[in-house]
Motif scaffolding. Sequence first.
Motif, PDB file in Angstrom:
ATOM      1  N   LEU A 128       0.554  -1.475   0.168  1.00  0.00           N
ATOM      2  CA  LEU A 128      -0.530   0.350   0.535  1.00  0.00           C
ATOM      3  C   LEU A 128       1.023   1.167   0.027  1.00  0.00           C
ATOM      4  O   LEU A 128       0.142   2.066  -0.642  1.00  0.00           O
ATOM      5  CB  LEU A 128      -0.724  -0.237   1.284  1.00  0.00           C
ATOM      6  CG  LEU A 128      -1.947  -0.940   1.277  1.00  0.00           C
ATOM      7  CD1 LEU A 128      -2.718  -0.973   2.550  1.00  0.00           C
ATOM      8  CD2 LEU A 128      -2.923  -0.873   0.002  1.00  0.00           C
ATOM      9  N   LEU A 129       1.832   0.940   0.670  1.00  0.00           N
ATOM     10  CA  LEU A 129       3.463   2.670   0.634  1.00  0.00           C
ATOM     11  C   LEU A 129       3.808   3.070  -0.670  1.00  0.00           C
ATOM     12  O   LEU A 129       3.560   3.608  -0.896  1.00  0.00           O
ATOM     13  CB  LEU A 129       3.767   2.448   2.155  1.00  0.00           C
ATOM     14  CG  LEU A 129       3.364   2.005   3.115  1.00  0.00           C
ATOM     15  CD1 LEU A 129       4.446   2.102   4.338  1.00  0.00           C
ATOM     16  CD2 LEU A 129       2.805   3.867   4.293  1.00  0.00           C
ATOM     17  N   TYR A 131       2.205   1.879  -3.429  1.00  0.00           N
ATOM     18  CA  TYR A 131       0.775   2.394  -4.340  1.00  0.00           C
ATOM     19  C   TYR A 131       1.408   3.852  -3.629  1.00  0.00           C
ATOM     20  O   TYR A 131       0.865   4.613  -4.907  1.00  0.00           O
ATOM     21  CB  TYR A 131      -0.294   1.201  -4.137  1.00  0.00           C
ATOM     22  CG  TYR A 131      -0.215  -0.248  -4.992  1.00  0.00           C
ATOM     23  CD1 TYR A 131       0.197   0.101  -6.300  1.00  0.00           C
ATOM     24  CD2 TYR A 131      -0.613  -1.116  -4.634  1.00  0.00           C
ATOM     25  CE1 TYR A 131       0.285  -1.394  -6.426  1.00  0.00           C
ATOM     26  CE2 TYR A 131      -0.796  -2.338  -4.506  1.00  0.00           C
ATOM     27  CZ  TYR A 131      -0.318  -1.937  -5.954  1.00  0.00           C
ATOM     28  OH  TYR A 131       0.016  -3.443  -7.010  1.00  0.00           O
ATOM     29  N   GLY A 132       0.911   4.108  -2.766  1.00  0.00           N
ATOM     30  CA  GLY A 132       0.579   5.232  -2.217  1.00  0.00           C
ATOM     31  C   GLY A 132       1.866   6.427  -3.078  1.00  0.00           C
ATOM     32  O   GLY A 132       1.397   7.150  -2.775  1.00  0.00           O
ATOM     33  N   ALA A 135       1.435   7.107  -6.982  1.00  0.00           N
ATOM     34  CA  ALA A 135       0.312   7.771  -6.648  1.00  0.00           C
ATOM     35  C   ALA A 135       0.453   9.617  -6.133  1.00  0.00           C
ATOM     36  O   ALA A 135       0.089   9.977  -6.928  1.00  0.00           O
ATOM     37  CB  ALA A 135      -1.071   7.506  -5.593  1.00  0.00           C
ATOM     38  N   PHE A 136       1.183   9.354  -5.590  1.00  0.00           N
ATOM     39  CA  PHE A 136       1.886  10.754  -4.531  1.00  0.00           C
ATOM     40  C   PHE A 136       2.761  11.090  -5.939  1.00  0.00           C
ATOM     41  O   PHE A 136       2.733  12.405  -6.315  1.00  0.00           O
ATOM     42  CB  PHE A 136       2.722  10.868  -4.022  1.00  0.00           C
ATOM     43  CG  PHE A 136       3.220  11.408  -3.382  1.00  0.00           C
ATOM     44  CD1 PHE A 136       2.392  12.732  -2.687  1.00  0.00           C
ATOM     45  CD2 PHE A 136       4.496  12.383  -3.510  1.00  0.00           C
ATOM     46  CE1 PHE A 136       2.212  13.751  -2.741  1.00  0.00           C
ATOM     47  CE2 PHE A 136       4.207  13.376  -2.336  1.00  0.00           C
ATOM     48  CZ  PHE A 136       3.725  14.601  -2.015  1.00  0.00           C
ATOM     49  N   PHE A 181       8.595   5.651   0.509  1.00  0.00           N
ATOM     50  CA  PHE A 181       7.549   6.095   1.294  1.00  0.00           C
ATOM     51  C   PHE A 181       7.370   4.520   2.594  1.00  0.00           C
ATOM     52  O   PHE A 181       6.552   3.858   2.761  1.00  0.00           O
ATOM     53  CB  PHE A 181       6.502   5.266   0.670  1.00  0.00           C
ATOM     54  CG  PHE A 181       5.556   6.844  -0.056  1.00  0.00           C
ATOM     55  CD1 PHE A 181       6.895   7.721  -0.121  1.00  0.00           C
ATOM     56  CD2 PHE A 181       5.122   7.012   0.564  1.00  0.00           C
ATOM     57  CE1 PHE A 181       5.977   9.200  -0.373  1.00  0.00           C
ATOM     58  CE2 PHE A 181       3.950   8.382  -0.340  1.00  0.00           C
ATOM     59  CZ  PHE A 181       4.566   9.428  -0.476  1.00  0.00           C
TER      60      PHE A 181
END
Length: 265
Positions: A128-129, A131-132, A135-136, A181
């Motif tokens: 998830l991190l 992907y985050g 996306a950021f 991340f």
Amino acid sequence: MSSFQNPDHDELAGTEQPFVAHLIELRDRIIRAAYGLIAATVLLAIWPGPSRLIDIIAAPIRAHMPADAKLIAVGVFSPFFIPLKVLLMAAVLLALPWLIYQAWAFIAPGLYSHEKRFALPLITFGSLLAYGGIAFVQLFVLDRMFGFIQAFTPASVAATPDIASYVEAILGLYIAFGMAFQVPIVVVLAVRVGLVTVEQLVSFRGYFIVVAFIIAAVITPPDAISQLALAVPMCLLYEAGIWVAKIFLKKRTDDEGASPPGQSS
């Protein structure tokens, strides 16, 4: 008392496998990972398709170009290989949890039960991190970065970037932010295995801020926007990692205190 608390008890004793069995298991996991990657590639090739993927990743820079301007393909084979490269990159991202799971499943038989319970949440949050972070980059960093760069472009110069160099540049940013991340995961692991204490991490906070800005200056383009966009989240994620590590330590202490002496948990 649990096996984690009793060093005289080894729950993995007698579970060793021959070397050939490990090779067979490794082969099977690689094949399954490849199947997942192929499935993700086929799925993305059908929808949204390589051309649409190019449009998506090119949107941040196109927003700062004239309406009729397009990215150019300088190389002879770029119109074929670049969409293929983007397709494979997107397939790896889509299949990332499956790929990480196959790696975890290979090493899981050699882990203690408490390590297995700890590993799965880390895999989930790590994905998830990642992907985050990507996306950021796509939704925030690129738009600000190209807006900053285009503001310095002379009116007499037509900014028509090459698609190959553009894809290479943003791929580097995706990887950099996806890895950056992971700071909370690294912090929690370091505390969990006893490399450092929470108190040491807190005292290192000021040094980490300097390290974060140095890393951002090295791996991001030479503009203040992208450097700040990487360094600031790294510092915040470092604090988040310390907070999560405190929660894990408190939970482990509570679990140890709740186990009656001489009773297995």
